[in-house]
Design a protein around this motif. Structure first.
Motif, PDB file in Angstrom:
ATOM      1  N   GLY A 154      46.205  39.815  40.229  1.00  0.00           N
ATOM      2  CA  GLY A 154      45.357  41.154  39.973  1.00  0.00           C
ATOM      3  C   GLY A 154      43.336  40.403  39.348  1.00  0.00           C
ATOM      4  N   PHE A 155      43.654  38.307  38.758  1.00  0.00           N
ATOM      5  CA  PHE A 155      42.512  38.506  38.507  1.00  0.00           C
ATOM      6  C   PHE A 155      42.366  36.946  39.860  1.00  0.00           C
ATOM      7  N   GLU A 172      49.181  31.870  32.535  1.00  0.00           N
ATOM      8  CA  GLU A 172      49.869  32.766  33.137  1.00  0.00           C
ATOM      9  C   GLU A 172      50.755  32.557  34.153  1.00  0.00           C
ATOM     10  N   ILE A 222      43.052  32.687  32.231  1.00  0.00           N
ATOM     11  CA  ILE A 222      44.728  33.773  32.626  1.00  0.00           C
ATOM     12  C   ILE A 222      45.663  33.222  33.736  1.00  0.00           C
ATOM     13  N   THR A 266      51.487  39.794  38.394  1.00  0.00           N
ATOM     14  CA  THR A 266      50.611  40.627  39.200  1.00  0.00           C
ATOM     15  C   THR A 266      49.382  40.507  38.318  1.00  0.00           C
ATOM     16  N   ALA A 267      48.870  40.007  36.847  1.00  0.00           N
ATOM     17  CA  ALA A 267      48.413  39.523  36.224  1.00  0.00           C
ATOM     18  C   ALA A 267      47.307  38.160  37.150  1.00  0.00           C
ATOM     19  N   THR A 281      55.441  40.842  35.664  1.00  0.00           N
ATOM     20  CA  THR A 281      54.551  40.646  34.675  1.00  0.00           C
ATOM     21  C   THR A 281      53.125  39.960  35.007  1.00  0.00           C
ATOM     22  N   PRO A 282      53.522  38.062  34.920  1.00  0.00           N
ATOM     23  CA  PRO A 282      52.159  37.262  35.264  1.00  0.00           C
ATOM     24  C   PRO A 282      52.070  37.300  36.840  1.00  0.00           C
TER      25      PRO A 282
END
Ligand code: ADP
Length: 268
Positions: free
Chosen positions: A55-56, A81, A77, A51-52, A48-49
């Motif tokens: 993505g960013f 993360e 962010i 991917t974040a 989850t982190p």
């Protein structure tokens, strides 16, 4: 059950008997299932982190970098993360060390009141920022001594570990109590043990969730835990540390009203 059958033959190769061995593999199967569930959980929690962050970072590279305000928000962010991942890895390492009994407890005889006061002091600022009143109330039924130096409430523990238990419980109480709420910490004395309570006026826990609360990665509300930056490992660590000190953990909670987490420690 696993069954193993070995025939016993006579000289003419007739089966005259058999040796039947029954293996109870249910415990082994349970351990295997727990292990694979654990690996799946860890992978999910890390994915989850990651991917974040990815993505960013990609969006920044694709042009968002040109808008300083957006860029700052995205980088914040990414930073949050990454911190979550660092915390998760630190918690995992901690948990696996305690579980494998590699951690040798560095036990000394200390004043429990002093340890609680020091830990509460460290977290006071954090509570204040969340608009929550945090206070240590002393030993139940005793007039509070002016200074904890006079106190005779002694335990033989690893102070860093017990402080970690308190930090985890108080941080949870802060995370799951809204602004204007309060947290009280106190000691109750029994003939052989001291019980330390951390009680909040927060969101409380539904009764059906209570039996699984101390399991690794178990959360009542995933979104809320994520928002508060939780790893889902805090209570599992608490339980292991307390049990390594021959103590027990308890929780009493009323959904919508608040929770009272407590742990016992043997008296010196
Ligand atoms: P987390 O990192 O998610 O806080 P923990 O193991 O510390 O993980 O806690 C497990 C779950 O128990 C939390 O996700 C939350 O749902 C619930 N919980 C823990 N402490 C409290 C509390 N004081 N009030 C309400 N719910 C709590």
């Amino acid at each position: 059950v696993e069954v193993n059958i070995t025939p016993i033959l006579d000289v003419y190769q007739n089966v005259i008997a058999a040796v039947v061995v029954l293996h109870d593999v249910s415990e082994w199967r349970r351990m295997e299932r727990m292990r694979s569930e654990f690996v799946a959980n860890v992978s999910h929690e890390l994915r989850t982190p990651v991917t974040a962050v990815k993505g960013f970072a990609e969006t920044l590279l694709d042009g968002a970098l040109n808008d300083p305000e957006t860029a700052k928000a995205f980088i914040t962010i990414i930073n949050d993360e990454s911190e979550r991942m660092t915390r998760l890895i630190a918690d995992l390492l901690d948990l696996s060390r305690i579980e494998s009994k590699q951690t040798i407890l560095d036990k000394v005889t200390i004043n429990l009141e002093q340890l609680i006061e020091d830990t509460v002091y460290k977290l006071e600022h954090h509570a204040q920022r969340a608009g929550i009143a945090l206070a240590y109330r002393g030993v139940l039924g005793r007039a509070s001594s002016d200074t904890s130096l006079e106190s005779d409430v002694c335990v033989h523990v690893d102070p860093d570990r017990i402080s970690q238990v308190l930090i985890n419980l108080i941080s949870n109480a802060i995370a799951y109590t809204g602004e204007g709420g309060s947290i009280e910490v106190w000691i109750e004395e029994q003939p052989d043990t001291y019980t330390v309570h951390v009680k909040d006026t927060g969101i409380g826990i539904p009764e059906s969730d209570i039996p699984r609360l101390f399991e690794r990665f178990y959360r009542v509300d995933k979104t809320r835990s994520r928002k508060s930056g939780g790893t889902g490992l805090g209570l599992a660590i608490v339980k292991h540390i307390v049990e390594a000190h021959k103590g027990k953990v308890h929780v009493y909670s009323v959904y919508g009203k608040g929770s009272d987490f407590s742990f016992t420690l043997p008296r010196v």
